[in-house]
Design an enzyme around this catalytic site. Structure first.
Site, PDB file in Angstrom:
ATOM      1  N   ASP A  45      -9.907   9.309  28.280  1.00 54.41           N
ATOM      2  CA  ASP A  45      -9.600   9.273  26.929  1.00 54.41           C
ATOM      3  C   ASP A  45     -11.130   9.273  26.182  1.00 54.41           C
ATOM      4  OD1 ASP A  45      -7.040   9.916  27.180  1.00 54.41           O
ATOM      5  OD2 ASP A  45      -6.437   7.812  26.913  1.00 54.41           O
ATOM      6  N   GLY A  46     -11.868   8.537  26.534  1.00 57.85           N
ATOM      7  CA  GLY A  46     -13.131   8.273  26.043  1.00 57.85           C
ATOM      8  C   GLY A  46     -14.057   9.700  26.081  1.00 57.85           C
ATOM      9  N   ASN A 121      -8.793   8.542  16.653  1.00 57.53           N
ATOM     10  CA  ASN A 121      -8.180   7.222  17.011  1.00 57.53           C
ATOM     11  C   ASN A 121      -8.207   6.041  15.772  1.00 57.53           C
ATOM     12  OD1 ASN A 121      -7.104   7.597  19.534  1.00 57.53           O
ATOM     13  ND2 ASN A 121      -8.436   6.167  20.498  1.00 57.53           N
ATOM     14  N   GLU A 122      -9.298   5.864  15.443  1.00 58.16           N
ATOM     15  CA  GLU A 122      -9.244   4.392  14.510  1.00 58.16           C
ATOM     16  C   GLU A 122     -10.844   4.541  13.950  1.00 58.16           C
ATOM     17  OE1 GLU A 122      -8.017   1.699  17.274  1.00 58.16           O
ATOM     18  OE2 GLU A 122      -9.858   2.036  18.352  1.00 58.16           O
ATOM     19  N   ARG A 147      -9.984 -12.348   4.661  1.00 55.49           N
ATOM     20  CA  ARG A 147     -11.199 -13.193   5.374  1.00 55.49           C
ATOM     21  C   ARG A 147     -10.683 -13.479   6.934  1.00 55.49           C
ATOM     22  NH1 ARG A 147     -10.880 -15.675   0.232  1.00 55.49           N
ATOM     23  NH2 ARG A 147     -12.729 -16.106  -0.551  1.00 55.49           N
ATOM     24  N   ASP A 149     -12.079 -11.770  11.031  1.00 56.51           N
ATOM     25  CA  ASP A 149     -13.249 -11.051  11.859  1.00 56.51           C
ATOM     26  C   ASP A 149     -13.451  -9.479  11.544  1.00 56.51           C
ATOM     27  OD1 ASP A 149     -13.747 -13.203  13.250  1.00 56.51           O
ATOM     28  OD2 ASP A 149     -12.372 -12.699  15.120  1.00 56.51           O
ATOM     29  N   ALA A 184      -8.015 -11.083  13.654  1.00 55.84           N
ATOM     30  CA  ALA A 184      -7.944 -12.508  13.290  1.00 55.84           C
ATOM     31  C   ALA A 184      -8.391 -12.794  11.856  1.00 55.84           C
ATOM     32  CB  ALA A 184      -9.383 -12.909  14.200  1.00 55.84           C
ATOM     33  N   GLN A 221     -16.264   6.502  18.896  1.00 56.29           N
ATOM     34  CA  GLN A 221     -17.014   5.724  19.633  1.00 56.29           C
ATOM     35  C   GLN A 221     -18.381   5.670  19.022  1.00 56.29           C
ATOM     36  OE1 GLN A 221     -16.783   8.903  23.189  1.00 56.29           O
ATOM     37  NE2 GLN A 221     -15.900   7.091  24.088  1.00 56.29           N
TER      38      GLN A 221
END
EC number: 2.7.1.23
Length: 265
Positions: A45-46, A121-122, A147, A149, A184, A221
């Site tokens: 997939d990469g 993807n994202e 607030r 990560d 997070a 990527q």
């Protein structure tokens, strides 16, 4: 029909690429890595994500085919042992395809300059050191001050990647939407966020305004350092990615084989 091959550096992938090229040429198909009709990725997939970004300027006119050199990947339909069947499908191609939504990200600099990027993807905004503080706008209005990560925004097919690890939902690609998930987040009596993933339909925009210049922006990527960036805008792209649908695997079957063991009856 013109075909490009985009492979990773693994020795196995290079050997399979050589065999594939020989078989394609033997069957009268043209190898053209500059202006192809079909892009075959050899790897995982990469590798497919890398091919997408490499050919992103031609995304309207090409279709992708994923050939996996290990276990079957999420985006890949063919194994390395199926070269003959793949070449046969290519020689009998009639333009069949399946299309998926893409993420459009606009980076707005303090100077007013704007740059557009597409992601399969994202995309994610992360603070390497300390806490990311950013204002989130939905519907043109301030929604919350984040607030934590970082923040991730995913396409439906990308919802099975970083988004899923953040507790986001898996979206079927027939839904023309993007999903924002928190990485997070800090939630206490003083600082609050919604604390849940958000699904935004086509036609609406997520605007993120970081309060510092020390953050990273990643899409698929690739990486952008957050220097002198005023805001980032995310929406469902007008363009889509196209895959050759010779024997396209159902989306839920892809999810099943990627995350769930076979169920004993």
């Amino acid at each position: 029909m013109k075909i490009a091959i985009f492979n990773n550096d693994a020795k196995n992938s290079q050997m399979i690429t050589q065999s594939l090229v020989a078989s394609l040429e033997k069957n009268g198909l043209t190898i053209d890595n500059q202006h192809p009709d079909i892009v075959i990725t050899v790897g995982g997939d990469g590798t497919l994500l890398g091919a997408f970004q490499h050919y992103v300027d031609q995304i309207d006119t090409i279709r992708f085919v994923g050939l996996h050199t290990g276990h079957l990947g999420f985006y890949t339909d063919w194994l390395s042992t199926e070269l003959a069947n793949l070449v046969s499908s290519l020689t009998h191609d009639n333009g069949q395809r399946v299309s998926y939504p893409l993420l459009d990200m606009t980076v707005v600099h303090e100077s007013g300059e704007q740059y557009h990027f597409l992601a399969l993807n994202e995309a994610a905004i992360k603070q390497p050191v300390g806490t990311l503080v950013a204002d989130i706008y939905l519907g043109g209005q301030l929604f919350e001050r984040f607030r934590g990560d970082g923040i991730a925004v995913a396409t439906p097919t990308g919802s099975t990647a970083y988004n899923k690890a953040n507790g986001g939902a898996v979206l079927h690609p027939k839904l023309s939407a993007i999903q924002m998930s928190e990485i997070a987040s800090i939630n206490n009596r003083v600082f609050r966020t919604l604390g849940s993933p958000l699904v935004v339909p086509k036609g609406e925009e997520i605007i993120v305004k970081p309060k510092s210049n020390h953050f990273l922006v990643m899409y698929d990527q690739s990486e952008i350092k957050g220097r002198h960036i005023n805001e980032l805008r995310f929406r469902v792209a007008d363009k889509q990615v196209h895959f050759a649908a010779y024997r396209h695997v159902d989306f839920w079957q892809r999810v099943h084989r990627a995350f769930i063991n076979d169920i004993e009856s």
